[in-house]
Write a protein that holds these residues in place. Structure first.
Motif, PDB file in Angstrom:
ATOM      1  N   GLY A  44       0.795  -1.225   0.000  1.00  0.00           N
ATOM      2  CA  GLY A  44       0.000   0.000   0.000  1.00  0.00           C
ATOM      3  C   GLY A  44       0.828   1.276   0.000  1.00  0.00           C
ATOM      4  O   GLY A  44       0.295   2.360   0.261  1.00  0.00           O
ATOM      5  N   HIS A  45       2.105   1.169  -0.323  1.00  0.00           N
ATOM      6  CA  HIS A  45       3.001   2.333  -0.307  1.00  0.00           C
ATOM      7  C   HIS A  45       2.426   3.502  -1.108  1.00  0.00           C
ATOM      8  O   HIS A  45       2.401   4.648  -0.630  1.00  0.00           O
ATOM      9  N   TYR A  46       1.945   3.238  -2.329  1.00  0.00           N
ATOM     10  CA  TYR A  46       1.494   4.329  -3.198  1.00  0.00           C
ATOM     11  C   TYR A  46       0.175   4.947  -2.750  1.00  0.00           C
ATOM     12  O   TYR A  46      -0.170   6.046  -3.185  1.00  0.00           O
ATOM     13  N   ASP A  47      -0.548   4.264  -1.880  1.00  0.00           N
ATOM     14  CA  ASP A  47      -1.781   4.848  -1.338  1.00  0.00           C
ATOM     15  C   ASP A  47      -1.473   5.947  -0.322  1.00  0.00           C
ATOM     16  O   ASP A  47      -2.328   6.799  -0.052  1.00  0.00           O
ATOM     17  N   ARG A  48      -0.260   5.921   0.234  1.00  0.00           N
ATOM     18  CA  ARG A  48       0.071   6.833   1.332  1.00  0.00           C
ATOM     19  C   ARG A  48       1.183   7.826   0.994  1.00  0.00           C
ATOM     20  O   ARG A  48       1.363   8.815   1.703  1.00  0.00           O
ATOM     21  N   VAL A  49       1.939   7.550  -0.051  1.00  0.00           N
ATOM     22  CA  VAL A  49       3.183   8.291  -0.242  1.00  0.00           C
ATOM     23  C   VAL A  49       2.955   9.767  -0.586  1.00  0.00           C
ATOM     24  O   VAL A  49       3.718  10.633  -0.145  1.00  0.00           O
ATOM     25  N   ASN A  50       1.933  10.094  -1.360  1.00  0.00           N
ATOM     26  CA  ASN A  50       1.727  11.503  -1.697  1.00  0.00           C
ATOM     27  C   ASN A  50       1.386  12.344  -0.473  1.00  0.00           C
ATOM     28  O   ASN A  50       1.835  13.487  -0.341  1.00  0.00           O
ATOM     29  N   GLU A  51       0.611  11.774   0.437  1.00  0.00           N
ATOM     30  CA  GLU A  51       0.314  12.473   1.686  1.00  0.00           C
ATOM     31  C   GLU A  51       1.596  12.684   2.488  1.00  0.00           C
ATOM     32  O   GLU A  51       1.817  13.757   3.073  1.00  0.00           O
ATOM     33  N   ALA A  52       2.452  11.646   2.509  1.00  0.00           N
ATOM     34  CA  ALA A  52       3.723  11.742   3.238  1.00  0.00           C
ATOM     35  C   ALA A  52       4.611  12.834   2.644  1.00  0.00           C
ATOM     36  O   ALA A  52       5.244  13.615   3.371  1.00  0.00           O
ATOM     37  N   ILE A  53       4.656  12.910   1.319  1.00  0.00           N
ATOM     38  CA  ILE A  53       5.490  13.919   0.652  1.00  0.00           C
ATOM     39  C   ILE A  53       4.984  15.320   0.994  1.00  0.00           C
ATOM     40  O   ILE A  53       5.765  16.200   1.388  1.00  0.00           O
ATOM     41  N   PHE A  54       3.679  15.525   0.847  1.00  0.00           N
ATOM     42  CA  PHE A  54       3.129  16.867   1.044  1.00  0.00           C
ATOM     43  C   PHE A  54       3.332  17.337   2.483  1.00  0.00           C
ATOM     44  O   PHE A  54       3.676  18.499   2.728  1.00  0.00           O
ATOM     45  N   TYR A  55       3.142  16.446   3.419  1.00  0.00           N
ATOM     46  CA  TYR A  55       3.333  16.802   4.826  1.00  0.00           C
ATOM     47  C   TYR A  55       4.800  17.161   5.088  1.00  0.00           C
ATOM     48  O   TYR A  55       5.100  18.165   5.744  1.00  0.00           O
ATOM     49  N   THR A  56       5.706  16.357   4.572  1.00  0.00           N
ATOM     50  CA  THR A  56       7.135  16.548   4.843  1.00  0.00           C
ATOM     51  C   THR A  56       7.664  17.842   4.234  1.00  0.00           C
ATOM     52  O   THR A  56       8.362  18.616   4.893  1.00  0.00           O
ATOM     53  N   ILE A  57       7.328  18.099   2.980  1.00  0.00           N
ATOM     54  CA  ILE A  57       7.881  19.293   2.330  1.00  0.00           C
ATOM     55  C   ILE A  57       7.281  20.572   2.914  1.00  0.00           C
ATOM     56  O   ILE A  57       7.861  21.654   2.771  1.00  0.00           O
ATOM     57  N   ASN A  58       6.127  20.469   3.563  1.00  0.00           N
ATOM     58  CA  ASN A  58       5.537  21.637   4.208  1.00  0.00           C
ATOM     59  C   ASN A  58       6.055  21.858   5.622  1.00  0.00           C
ATOM     60  O   ASN A  58       5.796  22.911   6.219  1.00  0.00           O
ATOM     61  N   ASN A  59       6.786  20.866   6.152  1.00  0.00           N
ATOM     62  CA  ASN A  59       7.247  20.971   7.536  1.00  0.00           C
ATOM     63  C   ASN A  59       8.747  20.921   7.714  1.00  0.00           C
ATOM     64  O   ASN A  59       9.251  21.172   8.817  1.00  0.00           O
ATOM     65  N   GLU A  60       9.503  20.596   6.644  1.00  0.00           N
ATOM     66  CA  GLU A  60      10.950  20.452   6.767  1.00  0.00           C
ATOM     67  C   GLU A  60      11.662  21.131   5.604  1.00  0.00           C
ATOM     68  O   GLU A  60      11.183  21.100   4.468  1.00  0.00           O
ATOM     69  N   ASP A  61      12.806  21.737   5.905  1.00  0.00           N
ATOM     70  CA  ASP A  61      13.690  22.261   4.858  1.00  0.00           C
ATOM     71  C   ASP A  61      14.903  21.357   4.667  1.00  0.00           C
ATOM     72  O   ASP A  61      15.263  21.010   3.542  1.00  0.00           O
ATOM     73  N   LEU A  62      15.548  20.971   5.765  1.00  0.00           N
ATOM     74  CA  LEU A  62      16.731  20.109   5.694  1.00  0.00           C
ATOM     75  C   LEU A  62      16.301  18.679   6.017  1.00  0.00           C
ATOM     76  O   LEU A  62      16.035  18.335   7.171  1.00  0.00           O
ATOM     77  N   ILE A  63      16.202  17.852   4.994  1.00  0.00           N
ATOM     78  CA  ILE A  63      15.678  16.494   5.148  1.00  0.00           C
ATOM     79  C   ILE A  63      16.853  15.517   5.053  1.00  0.00           C
ATOM     80  O   ILE A  63      17.251  15.091   3.973  1.00  0.00           O
ATOM     81  N   ASP A  64      17.415  15.188   6.204  1.00  0.00           N
ATOM     82  CA  ASP A  64      18.547  14.261   6.236  1.00  0.00           C
ATOM     83  C   ASP A  64      18.045  12.830   6.412  1.00  0.00           C
ATOM     84  O   ASP A  64      16.829  12.569   6.394  1.00  0.00           O
ATOM     85  N   ARG A  65      18.967  11.925   6.578  1.00  0.00           N
ATOM     86  CA  ARG A  65      18.610  10.504   6.689  1.00  0.00           C
ATOM     87  C   ARG A  65      17.635  10.263   7.845  1.00  0.00           C
ATOM     88  O   ARG A  65      16.662   9.517   7.696  1.00  0.00           O
ATOM     89  N   GLU A  66      17.885  10.891   8.988  1.00  0.00           N
ATOM     90  CA  GLU A  66      17.040  10.669  10.169  1.00  0.00           C
ATOM     91  C   GLU A  66      15.620  11.165   9.924  1.00  0.00           C
ATOM     92  O   GLU A  66      14.648  10.530  10.349  1.00  0.00           O
ATOM     93  N   LYS A  67      15.499  12.291   9.213  1.00  0.00           N
ATOM     94  CA  LYS A  67      14.154  12.822   8.925  1.00  0.00           C
ATOM     95  C   LYS A  67      13.413  11.903   7.946  1.00  0.00           C
ATOM     96  O   LYS A  67      12.202  11.688   8.074  1.00  0.00           O
ATOM     97  N   VAL A  68      14.120  11.399   6.953  1.00  0.00           N
ATOM     98  CA  VAL A  68      13.489  10.466   6.011  1.00  0.00           C
ATOM     99  C   VAL A  68      12.956   9.251   6.756  1.00  0.00           C
ATOM    100  O   VAL A  68      11.819   8.813   6.539  1.00  0.00           O
ATOM    101  N   ILE A  69      13.772   8.722   7.664  1.00  0.00           N
ATOM    102  CA  ILE A  69      13.359   7.549   8.441  1.00  0.00           C
ATOM    103  C   ILE A  69      12.147   7.888   9.313  1.00  0.00           C
ATOM    104  O   ILE A  69      11.170   7.119   9.374  1.00  0.00           O
ATOM    105  N   TYR A  70      12.184   9.050   9.952  1.00  0.00           N
ATOM    106  CA  TYR A  70      11.088   9.445  10.847  1.00  0.00           C
ATOM    107  C   TYR A  70       9.754   9.520  10.086  1.00  0.00           C
ATOM    108  O   TYR A  70       8.745   8.946  10.512  1.00  0.00           O
ATOM    109  N   TYR A  71       9.739  10.222   8.966  1.00  0.00           N
ATOM    110  CA  TYR A  71       8.482  10.394   8.239  1.00  0.00           C
ATOM    111  C   TYR A  71       8.061   9.118   7.508  1.00  0.00           C
ATOM    112  O   TYR A  71       6.863   8.903   7.292  1.00  0.00           O
TER     113      TYR A  71
END
Length: 791
Positions: A309-336
């Protein structure tokens, strides 16, 4: 005339694949062979239509029809474009045809088989109908099964009003992404325009480098830079690059590295500027094997909850992340990724579409097997490549442009696919062919300039058969081994597509196995092609000398810019010694152990602190280490292990303490993880001893490289052995002086350093230097050197 609207250019395919994707992630079968077959099948079906066109005057057919449509939508002007496989005119009706190749039996396919396929052809149909004033139009999906050749046509009539509603719904869905992009670019550009250089003043060489980088981007050129340690290469390349973004000279920066540590330095640099007000979407891409949540990497819904079900959720994950983070390092990718339950690797790739500054491995720009096609295939965007530690790209490029396969892997798979006679028959053919190669090689290495075309053809046939087996036997014992052979074959075939005169194919007998390798000897042409994916490129390193060699082998062109900067450090802060009484050539190594141990002790005896000793091999290092700890029991030591993980590497470096009041000596290997990229500032490292001239080990491949360049430019030995070896020496010596206040000693142990072959490669900052012939010479010189520090 510019109407002030924000312009968004996007392809039909990219638009529908982004909006309509859904369901599971399944990366088990990603074959370029299928893509090749798809192209051939398209051509085959299009030829059939063209043949009918010749026979029937009333039948009209155009293939590969370019479609473009511009529309004002809210505050945007969208330019949407694509290429329809075919437009058919028959019996007064127009049909837009889209061809898709499948492995699924066509009798199990209906119009709901893939909503992306239907969405794509409907958008093509809308654009064509709108442009040609048609009230209605047919769409046709042509599904061709690559295994049995069966075809299914799914044909449907649409009225223009239906297609118009569908088209506007797609734009409505995409609007929030376009709005984010517009608002973000305004915020980002405003912050960049206000951004000042993040240090009070430029160091020596920094302004010159920054100006050169800016000019290179402005002119759409490439720049090769040798900038010695301490200049501050990262900030001096990143800062001017970022400043060009609001000017629309570039749209995205790819900061390419060979090692994680250099990527962290780039992250730190951007973070420093963010503290000064910079807004920049920055992403670090981490390799799949390093970021996957599972012990075994299985990107399929049966074995991974994050793929399900990755593709059912990924666009929501992208939109949330890019609206809340500027510096997206490895730890942030793992967190989201955990927050939204998506695959971290695929999620990070999608995030990159919305980022301005992407830190990633060389592979993502150059490797034909994994480069980022979402950016670099048919793109007209102005990208910038900042290529850090560019000297590392030579061997990395050879590796990524080469492929090898082993005879035994086929026989192992044959045992697993017991009931599949087609696969077994094909493997038998391959085995017979490889046995002949073994015989031709006469138990030695067999080298030829051409690829084995017959073998590649057999590999392609086997790949198709394995693909079908993999889809039907997921629970079968040995499944992973079959999958591994599948991917190895895929890599081999992909490399065969780029094979040129800079390659050789060689066969090597290895115990009870046989290796066939397509080896890229000179990656220059392919790297040049790869760098064309960017509008500009800056290749920089502390050790890009001789520049002619690096430009030649890294794809340089006659009109590329060069810049060589002087070291910013005062010569009086370091002493460079050359021991002329020791030979480290292989036949004299045993007799060199004791003198080397004595030289190490002579260096550390003059000042307490941290030192590193570098050797050309683990075996050599271990022999001297054993002798050293036996003779000098009171000295604290550590030795590099050949299989150190990240934790062990960090622990190794933690031993380099500041203000160390005892002598500490670390034994390490030249060209390894500790001979470049580490930053032991101030007194965390006060001395480096380098044993040998760093020549790569004599082997088949090095000799192949030597023969190739002897024929090409008469510099075979230099290109194959001397230059790569000297680069290791320069990198290791650069560990000592990292800041303007550092002081330290460098001792080179090998009489070959005093020959003309090596002295002509010495950088300016290696002068003056002093020749020593005994430990007493070393002690006397260093006693005076360290006294000067106290004064």
């Amino acid at each position: 005339m510019d109407d002030g609207k924000n312009k968004i250019k996007i392809s039909v395919r990219s638009l529908v694949e982004f909006i309509f994707r859904h369901g599971d992630l399944d990366s088990r079968l990603t074959s370029n062979v299928r893509a090749l077959q798809g192209t051939k099948i398209h051509q085959k079906l299009q030829k059939q239509y063209n043949d009918e066109k010749l026979k029937n005057e009333e039948f009209k057919y155009n293939q590969e029809v370019v479609l473009k449509y511009e529309i004002d939508y809210r505050e945007f002007k969208f330019l949407i474009e694509g290429r329809a496989d075919g437009i058919i005119e028959k019996d007064g009706y127009t049909t837009v045809d889209e061809i898709k190749t499948v492995t699924k039996p066509v009798d199990k396919i209906d119009e709901n088989y893939n909503i992306i396929h239907m969405a794509q052809v409907k958008l093509y149909a809308y654009i064509y109908a709108k442009k040609n004033d048609l009230d209605s139009i047919y769409v046709q999906l042509t599904y061709y099964n690559i295994d049995d050749g069966k075809i299914k046509f799914i044909k449907k009539k649409f009225y223009l009003k239906e297609l118009s509603d569908f088209f506007m719904n797609v734009l409505d869905t995409y609007y929030k992404w376009a709005k984010f992009k517009m608002d973000w670019e305004s915020t980002r550009n405003s912050s960049i325009e206000k951004l000042d250089f993040p240090f009070i003043k430029y160091r020596q060489g920094q302004r010159e480098l920054a100006v050169a980088v800016y000019g290179t981007i402005r002119d759409g050129k490439r720049l090769f830079v040798q900038a010695p340690t301490g200049i501050g290469k990262t900030i001096s390349t990143v800062f001017p690059a970022i400043k060009t973004i609001p000017m629309k000279m570039i749209s995205k920066i790819f900061y390419l590295t060979a090692k994680t540590v250099t990527g962290i330095a780039a992250e730190d640099t951007v973070h420093r500027m963010m503290k000064n007000g910079l807004r920049l979407k920055t992403l670090t891409l981490t390799a799949k094997e390093k970021i996957c949540f599972n012990e075994d990497i299985n990107c399929n819904p049966e074995q991974c909850e994050f793929a399900r079900g990755h593709y059912d959720r990924v666009n929501e994950a992208i939109f949330y992340t890019i609206n809340n983070e500027d510096l997206i390092d490895r730890e942030k990718v793992i967190y989201y990724s955990r927050k939204f339950n998506v695959c971290p690797f695929e999620f990070s790739l999608d995030l990159s579409l919305f980022c301005d500054f992407i830190i990633c491995d060389y592979n993502y720009a150059f490797d034909p097997k994994v480069y980022l096609r979402r950016f670099f295939e048919d793109s007209k965007e102005a990208y910038l490549f900042l290529i850090d530690e560019a000297h590392n790209l030579v061997d990395r490029a050879r590796e990524m442009f080469s492929a090898e396969i082993y005879k035994k892997s086929f026989l192992n798979v044959k045992k697993i696919v017991k009931k599949d006679d087609k696969i077994k028959k094909n493997i038998n053919k391959i085995n017979t062919y490889m046995l002949k190669l073994k015989k031709d090689s006469n138990e030695k290495t067999y080298i030829q300039k051409d690829k084995f075309s017959d073998l590649n053809f057999m590999f392609m046939n086997l790949l198709n058969q394995l693909e079908k087996w993999i889809l039907e036997n997921r629970e079968n014992a040995g499944y992973e081994e079959v999958l591994e052979l599948y991917f190895n074959l895929n890599s081999f075939i992909r490399i065969s597509e780029i094979y040129n005169s800079d390659f050789v194919t060689y066969v090597e007998n290895i115990k009870d196995d046989l290796k066939v390798k397509m080896m890229c000897i000179d990656p220059g042409t392919l790297l040049n092609d790869g760098m064309k994916r960017a509008a500009s490129a800056v290749l920089f390193s502390a050790t890009l000398s001789p520049i002619k060699y690096f430009k030649d082998i890294l794809g340089g062109r006659e009109d590329d810019y060069n810049l060589t900067l002087s070291s910013p450090f005062q010569v009086k802060n370091r002493v460079l010694l050359i021991a002329n009484d020791v030979s480290t050539v292989y036949k004299y190594r045993k007799s060199s152990y004791a003198p080397i141990a004595e030289y190490v002790n002579a260096v550390i005896s003059q000042k307490k602190g941290n030192y590193m000793v570098f050797f050309p091999s683990y075996e050599y290092m271990e022999k001297v280490y054993e002798l050293f700890i036996e003779n000098y029991k009171n000295v604290k030591t550590v030795i590099q292990n050949s299989n150190m993980d990240d934790t062990e590497r960090k622990k190794f470096l933690l031993d380099f303490e500041k203000n160390n009041d005892e002598s500490f000596v670390a034994f390490a290997v030249l060209g390894g993880i500790f001979s470049e990229g580490i930053d032991l500032k101030e007194d965390r490292l006060i001395g480096t001893i380098i044993v040998g001239v760093g020549l790569p080990k004599i082997c088949i491949e090095r000799n192949i490289i030597m023969d190739h360049f002897n024929s090409k430019n008469g510099c075979g030995y230099e290109y194959s052995y001397i230059y790569p070896g000297m680069n290791k020496i320069l990198q290791a010596s650069g560990r000592v002086i990292r800041t303007e206040n550092d002081r330290g000693v460098i001792l080179l142990i090998d009489r070959r350093f005093l020959t003309s072959d090596y002295k002509r490669l010495f950088p300016k900052e290696w002068y003056p230097n002093k020749i020593v012939s005994s430990k007493q010479d070393v002690q006397k010189i260093l006693c005076e050197f360290w006294k000067e520090e106290q004064n």
